[in-house]
Write a protein that holds these residues in place. Structure first.
Motif, mmCIF file in Angstrom:
data_model
loop_
_atom_site.group_PDB
_atom_site.id
_atom_site.type_symbol
_atom_site.label_atom_id
_atom_site.label_comp_id
_atom_site.label_asym_id
_atom_site.label_seq_id
_atom_site.Cartn_x
_atom_site.Cartn_y
_atom_site.Cartn_z
ATOM 1 N N LYS A 1 63.562 30.207 82.655
ATOM 2 C CA LYS A 1 62.112 30.131 83.104
ATOM 3 C C LYS A 1 61.202 30.430 81.777
ATOM 4 C CE LYS A 1 62.577 33.033 86.654
ATOM 5 N NZ LYS A 1 62.213 34.133 87.626
ATOM 6 N N ALA A 2 61.647 29.795 80.769
ATOM 7 C CA ALA A 2 60.767 29.946 79.612
ATOM 8 C C ALA A 2 59.429 29.555 79.810
ATOM 9 C CB ALA A 2 61.283 29.207 78.456
ATOM 10 N N ALA A 3 59.320 28.274 80.827
ATOM 11 C CA ALA A 3 57.957 27.530 80.694
ATOM 12 C C ALA A 3 57.011 28.324 81.434
ATOM 13 C CB ALA A 3 58.289 26.349 81.387
ATOM 14 N N ASP A 4 57.682 29.277 82.630
ATOM 15 C CA ASP A 4 56.858 30.254 83.444
ATOM 16 C C ASP A 4 56.424 31.281 82.616
ATOM 17 O OD1 ASP A 4 56.979 28.720 85.682
ATOM 18 O OD2 ASP A 4 58.673 30.249 86.341
ATOM 19 N N ILE A 5 57.249 31.803 81.571
ATOM 20 C CA ILE A 5 56.966 32.951 80.877
ATOM 21 C C ILE A 5 55.678 32.755 79.688
ATOM 22 C CG2 ILE A 5 57.776 34.400 78.910
ATOM 23 C CD1 ILE A 5 60.600 34.290 80.718
ATOM 24 N N VAL A 6 55.705 31.669 79.201
ATOM 25 C CA VAL A 6 54.730 31.152 78.187
ATOM 26 C C VAL A 6 53.484 30.505 78.861
ATOM 27 C CG1 VAL A 6 56.269 31.102 76.283
ATOM 28 C CG2 VAL A 6 55.527 28.890 77.536
ATOM 29 N N ALA A 7 53.623 30.528 80.298
ATOM 30 C CA ALA A 7 52.439 29.708 80.929
ATOM 31 C C ALA A 7 51.072 30.327 80.859
ATOM 32 C CB ALA A 7 52.615 29.324 82.573
ATOM 33 N N ASN A 8 50.958 31.584 80.688
ATOM 34 C CA ASN A 8 49.719 32.209 80.737
ATOM 35 C C ASN A 8 49.487 32.442 79.200
ATOM 36 O OD1 ASN A 8 48.391 32.729 83.371
ATOM 37 N ND2 ASN A 8 50.498 33.134 83.779
ATOM 38 N N ALA A 9 50.113 32.046 78.233
ATOM 39 C CA ALA A 9 49.655 32.543 77.038
ATOM 40 C C ALA A 9 48.572 31.820 76.299
ATOM 41 C CB ALA A 9 50.857 32.440 75.933
ATOM 42 N N PRO A 10 47.686 32.405 75.422
ATOM 43 C CA PRO A 10 46.619 31.800 74.860
ATOM 44 C C PRO A 10 47.072 30.753 73.926
ATOM 45 C CG PRO A 10 46.495 34.091 74.428
ATOM 46 C CD PRO A 10 47.694 34.018 75.261
ATOM 47 N N ALA A 11 48.135 30.751 73.295
ATOM 48 C CA ALA A 11 48.542 29.656 72.409
ATOM 49 C C ALA A 11 50.085 29.619 72.223
ATOM 50 C CB ALA A 11 48.131 29.971 70.913
ATOM 51 N N THR A 12 50.603 28.256 72.274
ATOM 52 C CA THR A 12 52.015 28.353 72.366
ATOM 53 C C THR A 12 52.406 26.981 72.139
ATOM 54 O OG1 THR A 12 52.166 27.111 74.880
ATOM 55 C CG2 THR A 12 52.388 29.687 74.794
ATOM 56 N N GLU A 13 53.649 26.834 71.415
ATOM 57 C CA GLU A 13 54.323 25.453 71.311
ATOM 58 C C GLU A 13 55.772 25.453 71.543
ATOM 59 O OE1 GLU A 13 52.526 24.117 67.183
ATOM 60 O OE2 GLU A 13 54.651 23.446 66.917
ATOM 61 N N GLU A 14 56.107 24.622 72.457
ATOM 62 C CA GLU A 14 57.471 24.448 72.605
ATOM 63 C C GLU A 14 58.131 25.801 73.379
ATOM 64 O OE1 GLU A 14 59.392 22.421 69.389
ATOM 65 O OE2 GLU A 14 58.072 20.915 69.586
ATOM 66 N N ASN A 15 57.461 26.283 74.077
ATOM 67 C CA ASN A 15 58.043 27.493 74.705
ATOM 68 C C ASN A 15 58.037 28.745 73.683
ATOM 69 O OD1 ASN A 15 57.902 26.384 77.135
ATOM 70 N ND2 ASN A 15 60.020 26.130 77.062
ATOM 71 N N PHE A 16 57.240 28.486 72.646
ATOM 72 C CA PHE A 16 57.103 29.833 71.601
ATOM 73 C C PHE A 16 55.648 30.312 71.819
ATOM 74 C CE2 PHE A 16 60.764 27.936 69.925
ATOM 75 C CZ PHE A 16 61.726 28.834 69.599
ATOM 76 N N PHE A 17 55.581 31.790 71.692
ATOM 77 C CA PHE A 17 54.157 32.135 71.404
ATOM 78 C C PHE A 17 53.838 32.137 70.117
ATOM 79 C CE2 PHE A 17 56.330 35.046 74.888
ATOM 80 C CZ PHE A 17 55.381 34.791 75.753
ATOM 81 N N LEU A 18 52.443 31.632 69.932
ATOM 82 C CA LEU A 18 51.930 31.431 68.503
ATOM 83 C C LEU A 18 51.064 32.637 68.305
ATOM 84 C CD1 LEU A 18 50.799 27.744 68.230
ATOM 85 C CD2 LEU A 18 52.972 28.805 67.367
ATOM 86 N N VAL A 19 51.422 32.977 66.944
ATOM 87 C CA VAL A 19 50.715 34.231 66.540
ATOM 88 C C VAL A 19 50.151 33.869 65.041
ATOM 89 C CG1 VAL A 19 51.668 35.780 68.052
ATOM 90 C CG2 VAL A 19 52.661 35.597 65.862
ATOM 91 N N PRO A 20 49.186 34.495 64.587
ATOM 92 C CA PRO A 20 48.760 34.478 63.140
ATOM 93 C C PRO A 20 50.128 34.939 62.385
ATOM 94 C CG PRO A 20 47.196 35.656 64.303
ATOM 95 C CD PRO A 20 48.381 35.418 65.120
ATOM 96 N N LYS A 21 50.347 34.288 61.125
ATOM 97 C CA LYS A 21 51.233 34.414 60.095
ATOM 98 C C LYS A 21 51.562 36.078 60.043
ATOM 99 C CE LYS A 21 52.921 32.212 56.021
ATOM 100 N NZ LYS A 21 52.620 31.179 54.951
ATOM 101 N N VAL A 22 52.635 36.587 60.313
ATOM 102 C CA VAL A 22 53.043 37.880 59.949
ATOM 103 C C VAL A 22 53.569 38.013 58.685
ATOM 104 C CG1 VAL A 22 54.370 39.886 61.047
ATOM 105 C CG2 VAL A 22 53.141 38.033 62.407
ATOM 106 N N VAL A 23 54.587 37.149 58.427
ATOM 107 C CA VAL A 23 55.348 37.395 57.080
ATOM 108 C C VAL A 23 55.079 36.354 56.145
ATOM 109 C CG1 VAL A 23 57.835 37.451 56.164
ATOM 110 C CG2 VAL A 23 57.196 38.497 58.429
ATOM 111 N N GLU A 24 54.778 36.649 54.834
ATOM 112 C CA GLU A 24 54.340 35.803 53.895
ATOM 113 C C GLU A 24 55.361 34.965 53.345
ATOM 114 O OE1 GLU A 24 51.428 34.871 52.889
ATOM 115 O OE2 GLU A 24 50.221 36.144 54.110
#
Lengths: 521, 95
Positions: free
Chosen positions: B72-95
């Motif tokens: 149920k990946a789609a359910d899990i990311v459904a409420n996230a502020p930013a997603t792409e293809e069932n991934f959570f999007l966050v600012p760059k963590v590792v250079e």
């Protein structure tokens, strides 16, 4: 047709089953009452009118076939802390902006399975942290009760009516409502106001330190916090996991018993859910309490307690004695340490539970130059003052070097508090009677409490011990103070003996009657 | 025990809450009021007392270690502020 919103759950249940009224009629009556009252009282943060009508229609179809469940067609309000699928669930916090879960909490799922109708989501203190419902992102809830004063008016001629009565000397005594707005208590302030002001037949609530019982006492309603483990916590936004417990707020003892039976269950999804069948709580109502041993703890007589609270307690003792109970003085020596221990344990658990609000998986996100700044800005903007304060306290007491001095010490004291109760129950006490709160409802934006957070915390002085020990406790209205505000008594029982609480609370209710606010909204 | 301004700022950093100078000063007072209130726990004799670990004495529930839920990946990311293809999007963590 008389006002359907005035029916108790047991009355509505009989009329629905007897096909005297329909679920649709009673649901519409509540929806229009909410429409009219909510601008003044702010009890609901989301009204789910379409869903309510659909659920009522489905209930009517089942009722016609005689297939109705235990709560078939009964319109309820749901505290915003309960996850409701596809419906506003924000714990009344800004940080959960726009959150609509893809799941249903076990407690609400149990209610819908029994046929209840959801009217909407109820206002509360943000993340259930507060005792006045003033920390909600959606603004304070207003108590339907107002102070009043008794005036003696000399009548030129004998006259009867307009709420007054004639005295022998040709004078009339009448109550005049004061305009000052009062808090309904918290954190389940929306639940208490909605039940008291006839905006739902009953409501779900949760109690971590008194959040069901204190608002129930402030609004003349009945609220029970069951034993820890009786209602599943699955799908309820977590505050302090070892203290949180769901329960109902209702207009009378019988309604609370009906609701709890449906809310409680054994749930494999909550490992602290206790594997015990749910009894028919309603059957306990009306059973005699003759010979029951009622403990009166001397430590609950606190300095500065108003006279009317002491008088109410004495009245409660007299009612139970008259009903045949044996009254015994008891001692719970660690009572005064419950509140300070709570203000270590609850913030510590909260700081851990609220770590999940990071702007990544749901709710608010405030952008930053890197991920840490995004976290920090999101949490700074998303949490209100009281929530931040508690996260900070929790983070501090769990931080390196302080864990033993604070958290471990508090968990040891907690065991002593629990042991106090175990000792009196082992000595044969069946139930403990105390006041529910140290005062009646206070004003919105009380300056003393705003200046000192500890003053607000003291509201829970009589209720918090019960959470610390995981016991069941019920608040039942027992009278009005001289200003016409409701006051409640609390009964504390042995683990999983909620039936004793309903049985005893019903005796108090029988003696005290029930209390409704005069409508001004 | 009481906290000073520096400690409050350190705790805020640990809690990942941005605080202004003004917030930190206000919080120092509030936190000290609460810490002053809980101080009274030190007078309780807890020698020989175990800390509470379980509210209700019960066996930890266990279940078979098998998959009971998922897909149920789609359910899990459904409420996230930013997603792409069932991934959570966050600012760059590792250079």
């Amino acid at each position: 047709m008389s006002d359907l919103t005035r029916l108790t759950i047991s009355q509505a249940r009989a009329k629905l089953r007897g096909k005297e009224i329909t679920a649709t009629e009673i649901t519409e009556a509540y929806l229009s009452a909410i429409d009219r009252a909510n601008p003044a009282l702010n009890a609901y943060v989301a009204v789910t009118g379409d869903r309510a009508r659909d659920m009522a229609k489905a209930s009517d179809a089942r009722l016609v076939k005689g297939e109705g469940g235990a709560l078939e067609g009964i319109p309820l309000g749901i505290k915003d802390l309960f996850g409701t699928e596809g419906v506003h669930t924000q714990a009344c916090s800004h940080v959960l902006d726009g959150f609509k879960p893809r799941y249903e909490s076990t407690v609400t799922a149990n209610l819908w399975a029994d046929g209840a109708v959801m009217l909407g989501k109820l206002n509360m203190d943000e993340f259930a942290m507060g005792s006045s419902n003033e920390t909600s992102y959606y603004g304070p809830v207003i108590n339907p009760w107002r102070r009043s004063r008794l005036d003696t008016v000399v009548m030129p001629t004998t006259h009867q009516g307009d709420g007054g009565f004639v005295t022998a000397g040709g004078t009339k005594t009448q109550r005049t409502l004061d305009n000052a707005q009062l808090v309904p208590g918290g954190s389940s302030g929306g639940s208490a106001t909605a039940v008291s002001a006839f905006l739902c037949a009953g409501a779900t609530a949760t109690d971590t330190g008194g959040s069901i019982r204190q608002p129930a006492a402030f609004t003349g309603t009945v609220g029970i916090k069951p034993t820890y483990g009786r209602c599943s916590r699955w799908g309820i936004v977590a505050f302090a996991s070892s203290l949180d417990q769901a329960g109902p707020i209702a207009r009378d003892v019988r309604d609370a018993a009906i609701l709890l039976r449906s809310m409680a269950s054994v749930d494999p999804k909550d490992t602290t859910s206790v594997d015990r069948p749910v009894p028919d709580y309603e059957a306990a109502i009306g059973k005699p309490i003759k010979g029951m041993k009622v403990g009166i703890p001397k430590e609950y007589r606190v300095d500065g307690m108003p006279e009317e609270i002491e008088a109410l307690w004495q009245k409660g003792i007299a009612w139970l004695r008259d009903a045949g109970a044996e009254i015994v003085d008891i001692s719970l020596p660690h009572t005064k340490y419950a509140l300070p221990a709570y203000y270590i344990v609850a913030p510590a658990e909260a700081s851990s539970n609220l770590a999940r609000y990071d702007g990544v998986r749901y709710g608010l996100r405030v952008p930053g130059k890197d991920i840490v700044e995004m976290y920090e800005k999101t949490r700074a903007a998303g949490f209100g003052r009281e929530v931040k304060r508690r996260i900070m306290i929790g983070t501090y007491v769990l931080s390196a070097g302080y864990y033993d001095a604070y958290y471990l010490q508090a968990q040891k004291v907690r065991n002593l508090i629990k042991r106090d109760f175990e000792n009196v129950f082992a000595a044969g006490v069946d139930v403990i009677l105390t006041p529910a709160t140290p005062s009646a409802a206070f004003g919105i934006a009380d300056e003393d409490m705003a200046a000192d957070p500890v003053k607000m915390y003291l509201n829970d002085i009589f209720t918090v011990t019960v959470n610390m020990a995981g016991l069941p406790g019920i608040a039942v209205p027992a009278g009005l103070d001289p200003k016409g505000l409701p006051l409640g008594l609390q009964l504390i029982g042995r683990p999983f003996e909620e039936e004793t609480l309903f049985q005893t609370a019903a005796v108090i209710e029988q003696a005290a009657g029930t209390f409704q606010p005069e409508k001004w909204w | 025990m009481s906290v000073d301004l520096q400690t409050v700022k350190r705790v805020a950093r640990l809690a990942r809450i941005a605080v202004s100078e003004e917030d930190a000063e206000r919080m120092t007072g509030e936190l000290n009021a609460i810490l002053g209130f809980v101080e009274q726990l030190n007078e309780v004799d807890v020698s020989g007392v175990e800390p509470m670990t379980s509210v209700t004495p019960m066996e930890m529930k266990k279940r078979q270690d098998v998959v009971t839920d998922g897909s149920k990946a789609a359910d899990i990311v459904a409420n996230a502020p930013a997603t792409e293809e069932n991934f959570f999007l966050v600012p760059k963590v590792v250079e």
